[in-house]
Structures are given as structure tokens and as C-alpha cells.
Design a protein around this motif. Structure first.
Motif, short mmCIF file in Angstrom:
data_model
loop_
_atom_site.label_atom_id
_atom_site.label_comp_id
_atom_site.label_asym_id
_atom_site.label_seq_id
_atom_site.Cartn_x
_atom_site.Cartn_y
_atom_site.Cartn_z
N GLY A 1 0.80 -1.30 0.12
CA GLY A 1 -0.16 -0.12 -0.02
C GLY A 1 0.90 1.22 0.11
N ASN A 2 0.70 2.32 -1.16
CA ASN A 2 1.35 3.62 -1.13
C ASN A 2 0.41 4.66 -0.58
N TRP A 3 0.61 5.05 0.72
CA TRP A 3 -0.39 6.03 1.03
C TRP A 3 0.06 7.41 0.36
N LYS A 4 0.95 7.63 -0.47
CA LYS A 4 1.35 8.88 -0.99
C LYS A 4 1.36 9.90 0.05
N MET A 5 0.74 11.15 -0.17
CA MET A 5 0.98 12.25 0.64
C MET A 5 -0.57 12.24 1.71
N GLY B 1 11.26 6.01 -7.93
CA GLY B 1 11.11 6.26 -9.16
C GLY B 1 9.63 5.98 -9.46
N HIS B 2 8.67 6.40 -8.46
CA HIS B 2 7.46 6.31 -8.67
C HIS B 2 6.83 7.45 -9.83
N SER B 3 6.14 7.28 -10.58
CA SER B 3 5.94 8.21 -11.55
C SER B 3 5.63 9.80 -11.19
N TYR C 1 5.01 -2.33 -11.97
CA TYR C 1 4.65 -1.74 -13.35
C TYR C 1 3.35 -0.92 -13.10
N GLU C 2 3.46 0.24 -13.25
CA GLU C 2 2.33 1.31 -13.08
C GLU C 2 2.32 2.28 -14.08
N PRO C 3 1.06 1.89 -15.20
CA PRO C 3 0.93 2.49 -16.35
C PRO C 3 0.36 3.96 -15.64
N ALA D 1 -3.25 5.01 -15.57
CA ALA D 1 -4.07 3.92 -14.91
C ALA D 1 -4.08 4.52 -13.21
N ILE D 2 -3.18 5.36 -12.99
CA ILE D 2 -2.84 5.85 -11.67
C ILE D 2 -4.03 6.92 -11.41
N GLY D 3 -4.81 6.45 -10.02
CA GLY D 3 -5.67 7.26 -9.81
C GLY D 3 -7.08 7.51 -10.53
N THR D 4 -7.23 6.84 -11.64
CA THR D 4 -8.01 7.40 -12.84
C THR D 4 -9.41 6.01 -13.00
N GLY E 1 -2.09 0.71 -10.21
CA GLY E 1 -2.78 1.60 -11.17
C GLY E 1 -4.29 1.21 -10.81
N SER E 2 -5.29 1.79 -10.03
CA SER E 2 -6.37 1.71 -9.87
C SER E 2 -6.96 0.12 -9.49
N VAL E 3 -6.07 -0.58 -8.79
CA VAL E 3 -6.32 -1.90 -8.29
C VAL E 3 -7.45 -1.50 -7.08
N ALA F 1 0.57 -6.50 -5.85
CA ALA F 1 -0.02 -5.15 -6.41
C ALA F 1 0.71 -3.91 -5.45
N LEU F 2 0.80 -2.75 -6.10
CA LEU F 2 1.04 -1.54 -5.57
C LEU F 2 -0.02 -0.59 -5.65
N VAL F 3 -0.51 -0.67 -4.35
CA VAL F 3 -2.01 0.14 -4.37
C VAL F 3 -1.91 1.33 -3.87
N GLY F 4 -2.68 2.44 -4.48
CA GLY F 4 -2.60 3.72 -4.00
C GLY F 4 -3.94 4.00 -3.09
N GLY F 5 -5.05 4.83 -3.68
CA GLY F 5 -6.19 4.96 -3.19
C GLY F 5 -6.88 3.91 -2.03
N ALA F 6 -6.91 2.75 -2.58
CA ALA F 6 -7.63 1.47 -1.98
C ALA F 6 -6.78 1.20 -0.64
P1 13P Z 1 -3.93 4.22 -7.22
O1 13P Z 1 -4.36 2.66 -6.73
O2 13P Z 1 -4.60 5.24 -6.52
O3 13P Z 1 -4.50 4.06 -8.54
O4 13P Z 1 -2.41 4.49 -7.24
C1 13P Z 1 -1.72 3.61 -7.71
C2 13P Z 1 -0.26 3.86 -7.32
O5 13P Z 1 0.35 4.79 -7.96
C3 13P Z 1 0.40 3.23 -6.39
O6 13P Z 1 1.88 3.47 -6.08
#
Ligand code: 13P
Length: 243
Positions: A8-12, A91-93, A161-163, A166-169, A205-207, A224-229
Motif C-alpha cells: 500500500g502506497n499512502w502517498k501524501m 522512481g514512482h511516476s 509496473y504502473e501505467p 491508470a494511476i488514480g483514474t 494503477g486503480s487496483v 500489487a502496489l495500491v494507492g487510493g484503496a
Molecule cells: P491508485 O491505486 O490510487 O491508482 O495508485 C496507484 C499507485 O500509484 C500506487 O503507487
């Protein structure tokens, strides 16, 4: 096959109050069949470690390429390790875009992570324009070649692999598109890493709970590398269960 990883990537996002989500997560998944990792903002690593102990793994979201020194605002890999991190995302996008991180810079950071005893999660991924132009496989191959340092092994390196599109979309590639990229990544790693078959390859990417099982069934998807979820224990727990 490598042991699966749910990261899980909580980002900011998040604060000390949000640490309660982790208690819920651990209570719901006391012995998950996969490794579970949370990468919170760096300021939360220490309180999170105090709270979770060894129940789940923790990671940073970036580190500096140097071991220490006059780099205001930056964090060294050894400092992440000191407060309980075992991993660091590199190296996150969003960092490549917001901070101009190049493949060379990412490789230097990954080498620093390895030297400090951290496992580097090196991120790659094409933009929508690159996919539309048919450049996806070339872009991924070049990012892998440039971002993975010498000395990378399955123990100290994970590839995500994070297109970018697909991130947050809420949009995800087709299973065929993910399979194509992950197959290429496995092949490409063989030229660079001795135990390439064991390197964990994550999709990000949107998992979501609703698409996780389908994505995890794709060959060469080891997690998986999961952001929002990952911010909600219920959603991340459902993704862990799908692994
Ligand atoms: P989302 O799961 O919010 O699309 O983010 C993916 C991401 O960038 C994880 O590093």
C-alpha cells in the motif's frame, strides 16, 4: 513462484489518527498468505512501527542517493531503516513527474537503498501518449535497463509496473496488456538479475477489491502496489484476500 506482496502506497495522505486503519487491517488478516507492506509518509513510519511491530512490513516512498549529508529536506535510506522500514518505493511516476527523477537518479537511489539493507520497489510505466504511440514495451525496457542498479537481486529488488494513465483514474489495462508487459519485464530482468525468476513483479494503477482477483491471476503478476484503496482497511483487506 515468488511469495506474493500486497503493498500500500499512502502517498501524501494520512496522519496519526489514520493509524487506526492498520489495527483494523491486522485484526481482519492476522496471518495473510502474502506479505503485506504499507508505505506511509515518512513522518508516520516511526509511530506506525511502534503500533504494528512485525505484523506487517513498512516502507518509505523515496530516499536520497547519498548516505548522509547536507541535503535539506531529504531522507537517507539508513534513516528509513532506522525507524523500521524494510522497503522503499523508488522512481514512482509522481516523483519522476514532480521532481524530474531520471532513470539514472532512480538507479542511484536504489543502490543507496541496497547499501542500507532496504528492498527497493522500482517503479516503471508508460504515459497514455506513449501507449497510444505503440511505444509501451520500448519505454518499459529502457526504464528497467536504466533504473535497476548493479547488485540487484530478488531479495533486494521488486519491480512495479504502473501505467501512468491508470494511476488514480479508475482505468486499468486489459489483462492481455498487463500480461504482455509483465512477460517482457521477466525476460528483460533475466539479462540483469541472476535470480530473475524470483523477482516480484507488482502491478499498480486503480487496483480495487473488484478487479484484484482478475489482475492477480495474470502470469508474472506477483502482487500489487495500491494507492487510493490502501487507505481504507476494508478495501486493502479485500485486495489482500484476493491475493
Ligand atoms: P491508485 O491505486 O490510487 O491508482 O495508485 C496507484 C499507485 O500509484 C500506487 O503507487
Amino acid at each position: 513462484a515468488p511469495r506474493k506482496l500486497a503493498a500500500g502506497n499512502w502517498k501524501m495522505n494520512g496522519n496519526r489518527a489514520a493509524l487506526a486503519e492498520i489495527d483494523t487491517l491486522i485484526a481482519a488478516h492476522p496471518v495473510p498468505g502474502c506479505e503485506v507492506l504499507i508505505c506511509p509518509p515518512a513522518v508516520l513510519l516511526h509511530p506506525m512501527k511502534a503500533r504494528v511491530g512485525d505484523a506487517i512490513a513498512l516502507g518509505g516512498q523515496d530516499c536520497h542517493a547519498k548516505a548522509s549529508g547536507a541535503h535539506t529536506g531529504d531522507i537517507a535510506a539508513a534513516q528509513l531503516k532506522d525507524v523500521g522500514a524494510a522497503y522503499v518505493i523508488l522512481g514512482h511516476s509522481e516523483r519522476r513527474a514532480d521532481h524530474g527523477e531520471t532513470d539514472v537518479a532512480v538507479a542511484a537511489k536504489a543502490a543507496a537503498a541496497h547499501a542500507a539493507g532496504l528492498t527497493a520497489i522500482i517503479c516503471v510505466g508508460e504515459t497514455e501518449a506513449q501507449r497510444d504511440a505503440g511505444e509501451t514495451l520500448d519505454v518499459i525496457a529502457a526504464q528497467l535497463d536504466g533504473s535497476i542498479p548493479d547488485g540487484a537481486t530478488a531479495a533486494n529488488t521488486v519491480i512495479a509496473y504502473e501505467p501512468v494513465w491508470a494511476i488514480g483514474t479508475g482505468r486499468t489495462p486489459t489483462t492481455g496488456q498487463i500480461a504482455e508487459v509483465h512477460g517482457l519485464m521477466r525476460e528483460r530482468l533475466a539479462g540483469k538479475v541472476a535470480d530473475a525468476a524470483q523477482v516480484r513483479l507488482l502491478y499498480g494503477g486503480s487496483v480495487k477489491p473488484g478487479n484484484a482477483a482478475e489482475i492477480f491471476a495474470i502470469p508474472h503478476v506477483d502482487g500489487a502496489l495500491v494507492g487510493g484503496a490502501s487507505l481504507k482497511a476494508d478495501d486493502f483487506g479485500a485486495i489482500i484476500a484476493a491475493l
